[in-house]
Scaffold this active site. Structure first.
Site, PDB file in Angstrom:
ATOM      1  CE1 TYR A 268      32.653  13.906 -17.692  1.00 16.83           C
ATOM      2  CE2 TYR A 268      34.335  12.288 -18.226  1.00 16.83           C
ATOM      3  CZ  TYR A 268      33.013  12.607 -17.970  1.00 16.83           C
ATOM      4  OH  TYR A 268      32.065  11.621 -17.983  1.00 16.83           O
TER       5      TYR A 268
ATOM      6  CE  LYS B 271      31.469  12.447 -14.437  1.00 18.82           C
ATOM      7  NZ  LYS B 271      30.119  12.276 -13.881  1.00 18.82           N
TER       8      LYS B 271
END
Length: 181
Positions: free
Chosen positions: A146, A150
Site C-alpha cells: 500500500y 501510494k
C-alpha cells in the site's frame, strides 16, 4: 453510500456539475446515480474497472461521444490488502495493490488526457495517503504494498504536473490525503 468518491461526486453535483460515476460494479454505480438524481444532481453511471484497459478505453470513448471533454478526473480507486511485515508480504499482494493503486490511475489518466485537454480548466485529483509520503512517520504495522503504491502515485502526479507545465496545458493535477493515513 458513504465513500470518498460518492461524497465528492455529491459535492461537485451540488455545484451544478454533471457527475459521471465510474465504477466496475453496475449495481453499486446505478444505486449511486439513483441517490444523486433524487437530490436533483445530474449523474450517470459509466462502467470502469481500473484493472481492465478495455473498460478504461470504453469509458473514455463514451465520455468523448457524450460530452466531448472532461473537466475533472478523480482517481479514487484503491486497495489495501496487507498488514503483515514487509518481509512476509506476498508478491501477489504487491502486484494486485500496484495494479489498482498505481497502474490503474496511470492508465485512466492517460486515457482521459485528450478529453481533459478539451476543457478550459481541467483538474485531476488522485486520492493518495499520508502513508505514501517519505516525510511522515509510518504507522505500525507497515504496509509495504500500500505505502509504496501510494508513493508511486504521488511521484506520478509530480511527473504529470511537470509535463503539463512544460507543455502549457491548462490542466492542474494533485494528490490528496483524505483521511488519517
Amino acid at each position: 453510500m458513504a465513500g470518498i468518491g460518492f461524497k465528492t461526486g455529491r459535492q461537485l453535483g451540488e455545484q451544478g456539475l454533471i457527475v459521471l460515476i465510474a465504477a466496475r460494479d453496475k449495481t453499486r454505480g446505478e444505486e449511486a446515480v439513483r441517490i444523486l438524481k433524487n437530490e436533483n444532481i445530474q449523474a450517470k453511471w459509466i462502467e470502469l474497472d481500473v484493472t481492465r484497459q478495455e473498460t478504461i478505453d470504453n469509458a473514455a470513448q463514451q465520455v468523448l461521444n457524450d460530452y466531448g471533454r472532461l473537466d475533472i478526473l478523480i482517481n479514487n480507486a484503491g486497495v489495501r490488502l496487507e498488514g503483515e511485515p514487509p518481509s512476509q508480504t506476498l508478491m501477489t499482494k504487491m502486484r494486485e495493490t500496484f495494479e489498482t493503486n498505481f497502474f490503474g490511475p496511470f492508465a485512466v489518466t492517460k486515457a482521459f488526457l485528450p478529453l481533459l485537454k478539451n476543457s478550459d480548466k481541467a483538474r485531476i485529483v488522485s486520492v493518495s495517503s499520508r502513508m505514501g509520503s517519505f516525510g511522515k512517520p509510518l504507522p505500525v504495522p507497515s504496509r509495504l504494498a500500500y505505502t509504496t503504491s501510494k508513493a508511486a502515485l504521488n511521484m506520478m502526479t509530480v511527473q504529470f504536473d511537470k509535463e503539463f507545465c512544460t507543455q502549457n496545458w491548462n490542466i492542474k493535477i494533485n494528490s490528496v490525503n483524505p483521511g488519517k493515513y
